[in-house]
Motif scaffolding. Structure first.
Motif, PDB file in Angstrom:
ATOM      1  N   ASN A 287     -28.728-117.435 -29.825  1.00  0.00           N
ATOM      2  CA  ASN A 287     -27.939-118.476 -29.141  1.00  0.00           C
ATOM      3  C   ASN A 287     -28.485-119.885 -29.334  1.00  0.00           C
ATOM      4  N   GLY A 288     -29.535-120.014 -30.170  1.00  0.00           N
ATOM      5  CA  GLY A 288     -30.102-121.341 -30.432  1.00  0.00           C
ATOM      6  C   GLY A 288     -30.757-121.972 -29.218  1.00  0.00           C
ATOM      7  N   GLN A 289     -31.287-121.125 -28.324  1.00  0.00           N
ATOM      8  CA  GLN A 289     -31.936-121.654 -27.115  1.00  0.00           C
ATOM      9  C   GLN A 289     -33.441-121.797 -27.349  1.00  0.00           C
ATOM     10  N   THR A 290     -34.070-122.612 -26.517  1.00  0.00           N
ATOM     11  CA  THR A 290     -35.524-122.763 -26.589  1.00  0.00           C
ATOM     12  C   THR A 290     -36.185-121.574 -25.894  1.00  0.00           C
ATOM     13  N   PHE A 291     -37.224-121.038 -26.539  1.00  0.00           N
ATOM     14  CA  PHE A 291     -37.967-119.923 -25.958  1.00  0.00           C
ATOM     15  C   PHE A 291     -39.317-120.419 -25.482  1.00  0.00           C
ATOM     16  N   THR A 292     -39.679-120.063 -24.249  1.00  0.00           N
ATOM     17  CA  THR A 292     -40.962-120.496 -23.688  1.00  0.00           C
ATOM     18  C   THR A 292     -42.038-119.453 -23.952  1.00  0.00           C
ATOM     19  N   VAL A 293     -43.103-119.881 -24.615  1.00  0.00           N
ATOM     20  CA  VAL A 293     -44.268-119.025 -24.837  1.00  0.00           C
ATOM     21  C   VAL A 293     -45.336-119.411 -23.823  1.00  0.00           C
ATOM     22  N   PHE A 294     -45.769-118.447 -23.029  1.00  0.00           N
ATOM     23  CA  PHE A 294     -46.836-118.691 -22.054  1.00  0.00           C
ATOM     24  C   PHE A 294     -48.173-118.416 -22.745  1.00  0.00           C
ATOM     25  N   GLY A 295     -48.997-119.439 -22.850  1.00  0.00           N
ATOM     26  CA  GLY A 295     -50.258-119.307 -23.580  1.00  0.00           C
ATOM     27  C   GLY A 295     -50.056-119.683 -25.042  1.00  0.00           C
ATOM     28  N   ASP A 296     -50.869-119.069 -25.925  1.00  0.00           N
ATOM     29  CA  ASP A 296     -50.835-119.467 -27.341  1.00  0.00           C
ATOM     30  C   ASP A 296     -49.997-118.538 -28.219  1.00  0.00           C
ATOM     31  N   GLY A 297     -49.393-117.510 -27.628  1.00  0.00           N
ATOM     32  CA  GLY A 297     -48.564-116.600 -28.413  1.00  0.00           C
ATOM     33  C   GLY A 297     -49.354-115.534 -29.151  1.00  0.00           C
ATOM     34  N   GLU A 298     -50.668-115.573 -29.017  1.00  0.00           N
ATOM     35  CA  GLU A 298     -51.505-114.580 -29.715  1.00  0.00           C
ATOM     36  C   GLU A 298     -51.756-113.333 -28.857  1.00  0.00           C
ATOM     37  N   GLN A 299     -51.185-113.306 -27.630  1.00  0.00           N
ATOM     38  CA  GLN A 299     -51.313-112.091 -26.822  1.00  0.00           C
ATOM     39  C   GLN A 299     -50.606-110.940 -27.540  1.00  0.00           C
ATOM     40  N   THR A 300     -51.181-109.748 -27.481  1.00  0.00           N
ATOM     41  CA  THR A 300     -50.649-108.616 -28.238  1.00  0.00           C
ATOM     42  C   THR A 300     -50.135-107.511 -27.324  1.00  0.00           C
ATOM     43  N   ARG A 301     -49.168-106.764 -27.879  1.00  0.00           N
ATOM     44  CA  ARG A 301     -48.605-105.613 -27.184  1.00  0.00           C
ATOM     45  C   ARG A 301     -48.338-104.505 -28.191  1.00  0.00           C
ATOM     46  N   ASP A 302     -48.146-103.303 -27.674  1.00  0.00           N
ATOM     47  CA  ASP A 302     -47.762-102.161 -28.489  1.00  0.00           C
ATOM     48  C   ASP A 302     -46.255-101.977 -28.276  1.00  0.00           C
ATOM     49  N   PHE A 303     -45.474-102.537 -29.211  1.00  0.00           N
ATOM     50  CA  PHE A 303     -44.008-102.483 -29.094  1.00  0.00           C
ATOM     51  C   PHE A 303     -43.502-101.182 -29.700  1.00  0.00           C
ATOM     52  N   VAL A 304     -42.855-100.362 -28.881  1.00  0.00           N
ATOM     53  CA  VAL A 304     -42.392 -99.049 -29.328  1.00  0.00           C
ATOM     54  C   VAL A 304     -40.872 -98.969 -29.169  1.00  0.00           C
ATOM     55  N   HIS A 305     -40.203 -98.575 -30.252  1.00  0.00           N
ATOM     56  CA  HIS A 305     -38.740 -98.514 -30.242  1.00  0.00           C
ATOM     57  C   HIS A 305     -38.268 -97.359 -29.358  1.00  0.00           C
ATOM     58  N   VAL A 306     -37.162 -97.564 -28.687  1.00  0.00           N
ATOM     59  CA  VAL A 306     -36.664 -96.575 -27.722  1.00  0.00           C
ATOM     60  C   VAL A 306     -36.352 -95.228 -28.393  1.00  0.00           C
ATOM     61  N   GLU A 307     -35.975 -95.243 -29.662  1.00  0.00           N
ATOM     62  CA  GLU A 307     -35.754 -93.983 -30.404  1.00  0.00           C
ATOM     63  C   GLU A 307     -37.017 -93.127 -30.405  1.00  0.00           C
ATOM     64  N   ASP A 308     -38.163 -93.786 -30.592  1.00  0.00           N
ATOM     65  CA  ASP A 308     -39.435 -93.062 -30.606  1.00  0.00           C
ATOM     66  C   ASP A 308     -39.823 -92.585 -29.211  1.00  0.00           C
ATOM     67  N   VAL A 309     -39.447 -93.352 -28.201  1.00  0.00           N
ATOM     68  CA  VAL A 309     -39.704 -92.940 -26.811  1.00  0.00           C
ATOM     69  C   VAL A 309     -38.887 -91.684 -26.486  1.00  0.00           C
ATOM     70  N   VAL A 310     -37.622 -91.682 -26.892  1.00  0.00           N
ATOM     71  CA  VAL A 310     -36.753 -90.515 -26.665  1.00  0.00           C
ATOM     72  C   VAL A 310     -37.312 -89.292 -27.397  1.00  0.00           C
ATOM     73  N   ARG A 311     -37.762 -89.508 -28.630  1.00  0.00           N
ATOM     74  CA  ARG A 311     -38.361 -88.399 -29.395  1.00  0.00           C
ATOM     75  C   ARG A 311     -39.598 -87.864 -28.660  1.00  0.00           C
ATOM     76  N   ALA A 312     -40.437 -88.762 -28.163  1.00  0.00           N
ATOM     77  CA  ALA A 312     -41.643 -88.343 -27.428  1.00  0.00           C
ATOM     78  C   ALA A 312     -41.267 -87.507 -26.203  1.00  0.00           C
TER      79      ALA A 312
END
Length: 316
Positions: A206-231
């Motif tokens: 939508n061409g909106q501004t996104f706010t990053v809290f901190g420096d953006g280097e925070q990490t996460r383990d992003f898991v697709h819902v297909e893999d969650v369903v399989r699990a």
């Protein structure tokens, strides 16, 4: 081992009109009879598959008598406990109220099964990586120290223990899963409970501004819902997955800045970013060790890039 399936079964999914629950219903609907109980406080009826095999009931799982009657009438083979107030912030504002949904309602389901001696092949409770809190140990293993920092995380951990210990004490087949950062189709960016990926995608489309809290280097383990369903289906159908907790994630850590860059590549657009101070209590780094899950049944999980491509295509 080959791909695991559940067939010819009666299945209850609490919170089944929500993001993960409706994807699970999609995966199981063809070969099973499914009952979804959801009060639609976060889920949407349109998320659910259509068909004679799907029975939708708009109701709160906190209604003990209603749930007991339902459990006794149906004698479900599999029960997936996905209903929750999923917003950490909401549980901080309304701790006692959200506790009723996030813990007491699940305990009541276990009690009915115990007292009525209902036959069940497996009960799966969806917990959260939030139970690990800010402990610096990485990757997060199921044996890592637990440090819940919100009523949400406290209720998730306490219910995990109830589910596992009820299983052991009363001979009920139970399993708990700790979901990491789940994303994919049917995730609602308008919801205050939504994951960061749906918010980034909405901003870039939508061409909106996104706010990053901190420096953006925070990490996460992003898991697709297909893999969650399989699990979930793997853990439901393997008899050796019993009275235990399993991490559900990819085992890969990805920074927010990497996610933004991937979305920009996929969309051929630049995202306008504004920086703000890091939020108090936000966890800096998180990813899981998923070897315990993979020892049950191994499969190639979607990479973040492939998962994001899939998610963008679905959203459009």
């Amino acid at each position: 081992m080959g791909e695991t399936t559940i067939e010819n079964s009666k299945i209850l999914i609490t919170g089944g009109a929500g993001f993960i629950g409706s994807n699970l219903a999609d995966a199981l609907i063809n070969d099973n009879e499914i009952v979804v109980v959801d009060d639609l406080s976060m889920g949407k009826k349109k998320n659910l598959p259509q068909g004679a095999n799907l029975h939708f009931i708009e109701h709160s799982i906190a209604d003990y008598e209603f749930m007991s009657t339902l459990l006794e009438a149906w004698k479900f083979d599999y029960i997936f406990l996905l209903a929750a107030v999923a917003s950490v912030a909401d549980t901080i504002v309304r701790p006692a109220e959200t506790h009723i949904i996030n813990q007491d309602a699940n305990l009541n389901i276990l009690e009915t099964i115990r007292i009525k001696k209902l036959p069940v092949k497996k009960i799966l409770f969806s917990s959260s990586a939030a139970v690990y809190g800010n402990n610096p140990e990485l990757p997060k293993k199921e044996t890592s120290p637990i440090d819940p920092l919100s009523p949400y995380a406290v209720d998730k951990f306490a219910t995990e223990r109830f589910v596992i210990d009820y299983g052991r004490l009363y001979d009920i087949p139970t399993v708990a899963t700790r979901f990491f950062n789940v994303y994919g189709p049917k995730q609602n960016p308008k919801s205050p409970y939504s994951g960061v990926l749906s918010l980034v995608l909405e901003s870039i489309i939508n061409g909106q501004t996104f706010t990053v809290f901190g420096d953006g280097e925070q990490t996460r383990d992003f898991v697709h819902v297909e893999d969650v369903v399989r699990a979930l289906t793997v853990l439901a159908s393997h008899s050796e997955a019993l009275h235990d907790v399993y991490n559900v994630g990819t085992g890969v850590e990805t920074s927010l800045n990497t996610v933004i860059r991937l979305f920009e590549e996929i969309e051929h657009k630049n995202l306008t970013v504004s920086l703000a101070n890091a939020r108090v209590g936000d966890i800096r780094e998180s990813y899981c060790d998923n070897n315990k899950l993979m020892s049950m049944e191994s499969w190639p999980m979607l990479s973040v890039k492939d998962g994001l491509i899939n998610y963008v295509q679905y959203t459009k």
